[in-house]
Design an enzyme around this catalytic site. Structure first.
Site, PDB file in Angstrom:
ATOM      1  N   GLN A 101       0.841  -1.193   0.000  1.00 40.50           N
ATOM      2  CA  GLN A 101       0.000   0.000   0.000  1.00 40.50           C
ATOM      3  C   GLN A 101       0.880   1.249   0.000  1.00 40.50           C
ATOM      4  OE1 GLN A 101      -3.622  -0.580   2.828  1.00 40.50           O
ATOM      5  NE2 GLN A 101      -1.943  -1.793   3.664  1.00 40.50           N
ATOM      6  N   VAL A 103       3.770   3.987  -0.989  1.00 42.14           N
ATOM      7  CA  VAL A 103       4.107   4.683  -2.253  1.00 42.14           C
ATOM      8  C   VAL A 103       5.565   5.144  -2.226  1.00 42.14           C
ATOM      9  CG1 VAL A 103       1.718   5.410  -2.639  1.00 42.14           C
ATOM     10  CG2 VAL A 103       3.237   6.889  -1.296  1.00 42.14           C
ATOM     11  N   HIS A 119      -1.093   1.333  -4.471  1.00 36.52           N
ATOM     12  CA  HIS A 119      -1.503   2.741  -4.345  1.00 36.52           C
ATOM     13  C   HIS A 119      -0.585   3.687  -5.097  1.00 36.52           C
ATOM     14  CE1 HIS A 119      -3.734   1.656  -0.337  1.00 36.52           C
ATOM     15  NE2 HIS A 119      -4.375   1.232  -1.416  1.00 36.52           N
ATOM     16  N   CYS A 127      -0.480  12.725 -15.632  1.00 37.45           N
ATOM     17  CA  CYS A 127      -1.484  13.714 -16.036  1.00 37.45           C
ATOM     18  C   CYS A 127      -2.847  13.285 -15.493  1.00 37.45           C
ATOM     19  CB  CYS A 127      -1.556  13.801 -17.568  1.00 37.45           C
ATOM     20  SG  CYS A 127      -2.982  14.766 -18.112  1.00 37.45           S
ATOM     21  N   CYS A 150      -1.858  17.684 -23.084  1.00 29.99           N
ATOM     22  CA  CYS A 150      -3.293  17.449 -23.409  1.00 29.99           C
ATOM     23  C   CYS A 150      -4.137  18.470 -22.646  1.00 29.99           C
ATOM     24  CB  CYS A 150      -3.688  16.024 -22.998  1.00 29.99           C
ATOM     25  SG  CYS A 150      -4.038  15.868 -21.226  1.00 29.99           S
ATOM     26  N   SER A 189      -2.794  -1.008   9.356  1.00 35.74           N
ATOM     27  CA  SER A 189      -3.933  -0.980  10.289  1.00 35.74           C
ATOM     28  C   SER A 189      -5.111  -1.738   9.697  1.00 35.74           C
ATOM     29  CB  SER A 189      -4.341   0.478  10.551  1.00 35.74           C
ATOM     30  OG  SER A 189      -4.759   1.053   9.301  1.00 35.74           O
ATOM     31  N   ALA A 231       8.197  -4.300  12.965  1.00 34.13           N
ATOM     32  CA  ALA A 231       8.497  -5.201  11.841  1.00 34.13           C
ATOM     33  C   ALA A 231      10.001  -5.358  11.650  1.00 34.13           C
ATOM     34  CB  ALA A 231       7.860  -4.645  10.573  1.00 34.13           C
TER      35      ALA A 231
HETATM   36  C1  BV8 Z   1     -11.464   2.490  -4.045  1.00 29.73           C
HETATM   37  C2  BV8 Z   1      -2.032   6.605  -1.499  1.00 29.73           C
HETATM   38  C3  BV8 Z   1     -13.315   2.290  -5.508  1.00 29.73           C
HETATM   39  C4  BV8 Z   1      -1.935   8.071  -1.427  1.00 29.73           C
HETATM   40  C5  BV8 Z   1      -3.800   5.778  -0.045  1.00 29.73           C
HETATM   41  C6  BV8 Z   1     -14.615  -1.134   0.613  1.00 29.73           C
HETATM   42  C7  BV8 Z   1     -14.198  -1.520  -0.657  1.00 29.73           C
HETATM   43  C8  BV8 Z   1     -13.617  -0.586  -1.511  1.00 29.73           C
HETATM   44  C9  BV8 Z   1     -13.415   0.741  -1.091  1.00 29.73           C
HETATM   45  C10 BV8 Z   1     -13.805   1.117   0.167  1.00 29.73           C
HETATM   46  C11 BV8 Z   1     -14.408   0.186   1.017  1.00 29.73           C
HETATM   47  N1  BV8 Z   1     -14.685   0.838   2.177  1.00 29.73           N
HETATM   48  C12 BV8 Z   1     -14.276   2.124   2.084  1.00 29.73           C
HETATM   49  C13 BV8 Z   1     -13.759   2.332   0.872  1.00 29.73           C
HETATM   50  C14 BV8 Z   1     -13.230   3.598   0.396  1.00 29.73           C
HETATM   51  C15 BV8 Z   1     -11.753   3.793   0.699  1.00 29.73           C
HETATM   52  C16 BV8 Z   1     -11.345   3.315   2.053  1.00 29.73           C
HETATM   53  O1  BV8 Z   1     -10.831   2.222   2.199  1.00 29.73           O
HETATM   54  N2  BV8 Z   1     -11.546   4.155   3.054  1.00 29.73           N
HETATM   55  C17 BV8 Z   1     -11.130   3.794   4.398  1.00 29.73           C
HETATM   56  C18 BV8 Z   1     -10.431   4.975   5.073  1.00 29.73           C
HETATM   57  C19 BV8 Z   1     -12.370   3.345   5.143  1.00 29.73           C
HETATM   58  N3  BV8 Z   1     -10.961   3.137  -0.319  1.00 29.73           N
HETATM   59  C20 BV8 Z   1     -10.683   3.815  -1.436  1.00 29.73           C
HETATM   60  O2  BV8 Z   1     -11.112   4.926  -1.676  1.00 29.73           O
HETATM   61  C21 BV8 Z   1      -9.806   3.120  -2.449  1.00 29.73           C
HETATM   62  N4  BV8 Z   1     -10.424   3.246  -3.724  1.00 29.73           N
HETATM   63  O3  BV8 Z   1     -11.824   1.566  -3.401  1.00 29.73           O
HETATM   64  O4  BV8 Z   1     -12.074   2.934  -5.178  1.00 29.73           O
HETATM   65  C22 BV8 Z   1     -13.594   2.647  -6.912  1.00 29.73           C
HETATM   66  C23 BV8 Z   1     -13.728   1.609  -7.827  1.00 29.73           C
HETATM   67  C24 BV8 Z   1     -14.042   1.931  -9.142  1.00 29.73           C
HETATM   68  C25 BV8 Z   1     -14.168   3.273  -9.530  1.00 29.73           C
HETATM   69  C26 BV8 Z   1     -14.005   4.300  -8.601  1.00 29.73           C
HETATM   70  C27 BV8 Z   1     -13.717   3.988  -7.279  1.00 29.73           C
HETATM   71  C28 BV8 Z   1      -8.450   3.810  -2.565  1.00 29.73           C
HETATM   72  C29 BV8 Z   1      -7.661   3.633  -1.310  1.00 29.73           C
HETATM   73  C30 BV8 Z   1      -6.227   4.141  -1.512  1.00 29.73           C
HETATM   74  C31 BV8 Z   1      -6.076   5.500  -0.887  1.00 29.73           C
HETATM   75  N5  BV8 Z   1      -4.669   5.904  -0.990  1.00 29.73           N
HETATM   76  N6  BV8 Z   1      -2.520   6.100  -0.226  1.00 29.73           N
HETATM   77  C32 BV8 Z   1      -0.895   8.509  -0.458  1.00 29.73           C
HETATM   78  O5  BV8 Z   1      -0.137   7.679   0.092  1.00 29.73           O
HETATM   79  O6  BV8 Z   1      -0.800   9.729  -0.271  1.00 29.73           O
HETATM   80  S1  BV8 Z   1      -4.262   5.120   1.423  1.00 29.73           S
HETATM   81  C33 BV8 Z   1      -3.036   5.236   2.605  1.00 29.73           C
HETATM   82  O7  BV8 Z   1      -3.488   4.381   3.629  1.00 29.73           O
HETATM   83  C34 BV8 Z   1      -1.655   4.706   2.294  1.00 29.73           C
HETATM   84  O8  BV8 Z   1      -1.536   4.016   1.081  1.00 29.73           O
HETATM   85  C35 BV8 Z   1      -1.426   3.731   3.464  1.00 29.73           C
HETATM   86  O9  BV8 Z   1      -0.435   2.833   3.238  1.00 29.73           O
HETATM   87  C36 BV8 Z   1      -2.760   3.188   3.465  1.00 29.73           C
HETATM   88  C37 BV8 Z   1      -3.219   2.224   4.448  1.00 29.73           C
HETATM   89  O10 BV8 Z   1      -2.864   2.664   5.661  1.00 29.73           O
HETATM   90  P1  BV8 Z   1      -1.734   1.799   6.402  1.00 29.73           P
HETATM   91  O11 BV8 Z   1      -0.657   1.504   5.438  1.00 29.73           O
HETATM   92  O12 BV8 Z   1      -2.401   0.683   7.090  1.00 29.73           O
HETATM   93  O13 BV8 Z   1      -1.181   2.873   7.361  1.00 29.73           O
HETATM   94  P2  BV8 Z   1      -1.771   3.181   8.788  1.00 29.73           P
HETATM   95  O14 BV8 Z   1      -1.102   4.397   9.301  1.00 29.73           O
HETATM   96  O15 BV8 Z   1      -3.250   3.132   8.707  1.00 29.73           O
HETATM   97  O16 BV8 Z   1      -1.287   1.938   9.680  1.00 29.73           O
HETATM   98  C38 BV8 Z   1       0.098   1.691   9.891  1.00 29.73           C
HETATM   99  C39 BV8 Z   1       0.173   0.642  10.975  1.00 29.73           C
HETATM  100  O17 BV8 Z   1       1.545   0.379  11.212  1.00 29.73           O
HETATM  101  C40 BV8 Z   1      -0.408   1.101  12.312  1.00 29.73           C
HETATM  102  O18 BV8 Z   1      -1.383   0.150  12.728  1.00 29.73           O
HETATM  103  C41 BV8 Z   1       0.787   1.108  13.264  1.00 29.73           C
HETATM  104  O19 BV8 Z   1       0.449   0.612  14.544  1.00 29.73           O
HETATM  105  C42 BV8 Z   1       1.738   0.160  12.590  1.00 29.73           C
HETATM  106  N7  BV8 Z   1       3.155   0.392  12.871  1.00 29.73           N
HETATM  107  C43 BV8 Z   1       3.756   1.559  13.213  1.00 29.73           C
HETATM  108  N8  BV8 Z   1       5.092   1.349  13.360  1.00 29.73           N
HETATM  109  C44 BV8 Z   1       5.315   0.036  13.082  1.00 29.73           C
HETATM  110  C45 BV8 Z   1       4.086  -0.580  12.770  1.00 29.73           C
HETATM  111  N9  BV8 Z   1       3.984  -1.886  12.476  1.00 29.73           N
HETATM  112  C46 BV8 Z   1       5.131  -2.612  12.464  1.00 29.73           C
HETATM  113  N10 BV8 Z   1       6.343  -2.095  12.733  1.00 29.73           N
HETATM  114  C47 BV8 Z   1       6.475  -0.780  13.055  1.00 29.73           C
HETATM  115  N11 BV8 Z   1       7.708  -0.292  13.337  1.00 29.73           N
END
Ligand code: BV8
Length: 252
Positions: A101, A103, A119, A127, A150, A189, A231
């Site tokens: 996930q 980038v 992602h 573009c 474009c 998460s 990790a």
């Molecule tokens: C889509 C790129 C449909 C940009 C990101 C069900 C099905 C489909 C979609 C949805 C659904 N329910 C809701 C949705 C909509 C939405 C979604 O999921 N919303 C969530 C918030 C509820 N999903 C979307 O919009 C997706 N698109 O489904 O489109 C569609 C289909 C056809 C036509 C049109 C539309 C797109 C989702 C992608 C969004 N882009 N990133 C950028 O990076 O700027 S998401 C972003 O969150 C990052 O990519 C990130 O990696 C990702 C996930 O988060 P995590 O990686 O888990 O990061 P997080 O901080 O949450 O957790 C980190 C964990 O690490 C923590 O738990 C922490 O405790 C732990 N940690 C910390 N230190 C350590 C550690 N673990 C181990 N070792 C350590 N040292």
């Protein structure tokens, strides 16, 4: 120091196909903050305010500044032992695929080859209209926007909320999950879909699912074993224990 069960060691010593889902947590020990963890960068902002098309169209400068800020961090960081361990593991299994996930490009930098970027990649732009990729066209504060010939606006080549994931990478990731003997969920998460469905899919198809995360997640109760911790510490220890276990088996 973590302890690893005989079952886990046997599974990892005999697996033919291994799949991995990684999230922002795997890059924390490289110096990149997560999105939602206690140090999360998104604490100050809400995702829809930044990583979405609406945000870009409404306030492209804010969105660009956020990506430039993250890019400057990513240019300076290096992979950590968790990335390097996955790169080492890849050469020891007939099939080994990382669906990330993230980038930040750190898996490739660590030497992993079989990577599916779900992602996108923050180091590239595209573009907004025709999808043409750009490497070095970016944004400079106060300077006029760069446009594609474009006429479309140039934006970071990442997947925003509400945007579909790249179809090929997503389909391949689900195929990997369905045929994995062992499936890892590392540093995520498990909040963001559809990526968060991958470990659940792997479990559904009979994989032995291992989670490594600093905090409990919605996945923790559904996996075979969940390690709470860093990790960059747990994964290298685990891989070392598997090597020892394999050598002991050979020497008997
Ligand atoms: C889509 C790129 C449909 C940009 C990101 C069900 C099905 C489909 C979609 C949805 C659904 N329910 C809701 C949705 C909509 C939405 C979604 O999921 N919303 C969530 C918030 C509820 N999903 C979307 O919009 C997706 N698109 O489904 O489109 C569609 C289909 C056809 C036509 C049109 C539309 C797109 C989702 C992608 C969004 N882009 N990133 C950028 O990076 O700027 S998401 C972003 O969150 C990052 O990519 C990130 O990696 C990702 C996930 O988060 P995590 O990686 O888990 O990061 P997080 O901080 O949450 O957790 C980190 C964990 O690490 C923590 O738990 C922490 O405790 C732990 N940690 C910390 N230190 C350590 C550690 N673990 C181990 N070792 C350590 N040292």
């Amino acid at each position: 120091m973590s302890t690893f069960s005989q079952e886990l060691l046997e599974k990892l010593a005999t697996a033919k196909s291994v799949g991995v889902l990684t999230g922002a947590g795997i890059s924390v020990e490289s110096g990149i903050a997560t999105f939602r963890g206690h140090d999360g960068i998104w604490k100050k902002f809400k995702p829809e305010e930044l990583a979405s098309m609406d945000a870009f169209l409404k306030n492209p400068e804010l969105v660009w500044e956020w990506y430039e800020y993250r890019r400057q961090i990513i240019y300076k960081v290096k992979p950590n032992p968790a990335h390097f361990t996955l790169a080492e593991m890849e050469s020891c299994y007939p099939e080994f695929t990382i669906s990330t996930q993230n980038v930040d490009g750190l898996h490739a930098l660590a030497g992993s080859k079989n990577i599916l970027e779900l992602h996108g990649n923050i180091l590239y732009n595209r573009c907004n209209q025709c999808g043409k990729k750009f490497k070095d066209t970016g944004y400079e504060k106060g300077k006029p926007f760069q446009y594609c010939n474009c006429g479309g606006k140039i934006r970071p080549d990442v997947v925003w909320f509400g945007e579909p994931l790249p179809a090929q990478e997503l389909e391949k990731s689900f195929n990997v999950a369905a045929k994995s003997d062992v499936y890892f969920s590392i540093g995520t998460s498990a909040n963001v879909y559809p990526a968060a469905m991958l470990p659940v899919e792997a479990k559904l198809y009979g994989a032995y699912v291992i989670e490594i995360n600093l905090e409990k997640t919605t996945l923790s109760g559904q996996v075979d074993v969940s390690f709470l911790g860093k990790a960059g510490e747990i994964l290298p220890e685990m891989w070392q224990a598997v090597q020892k276990y394999k050598n002991k088996k050979i020497s008997i």
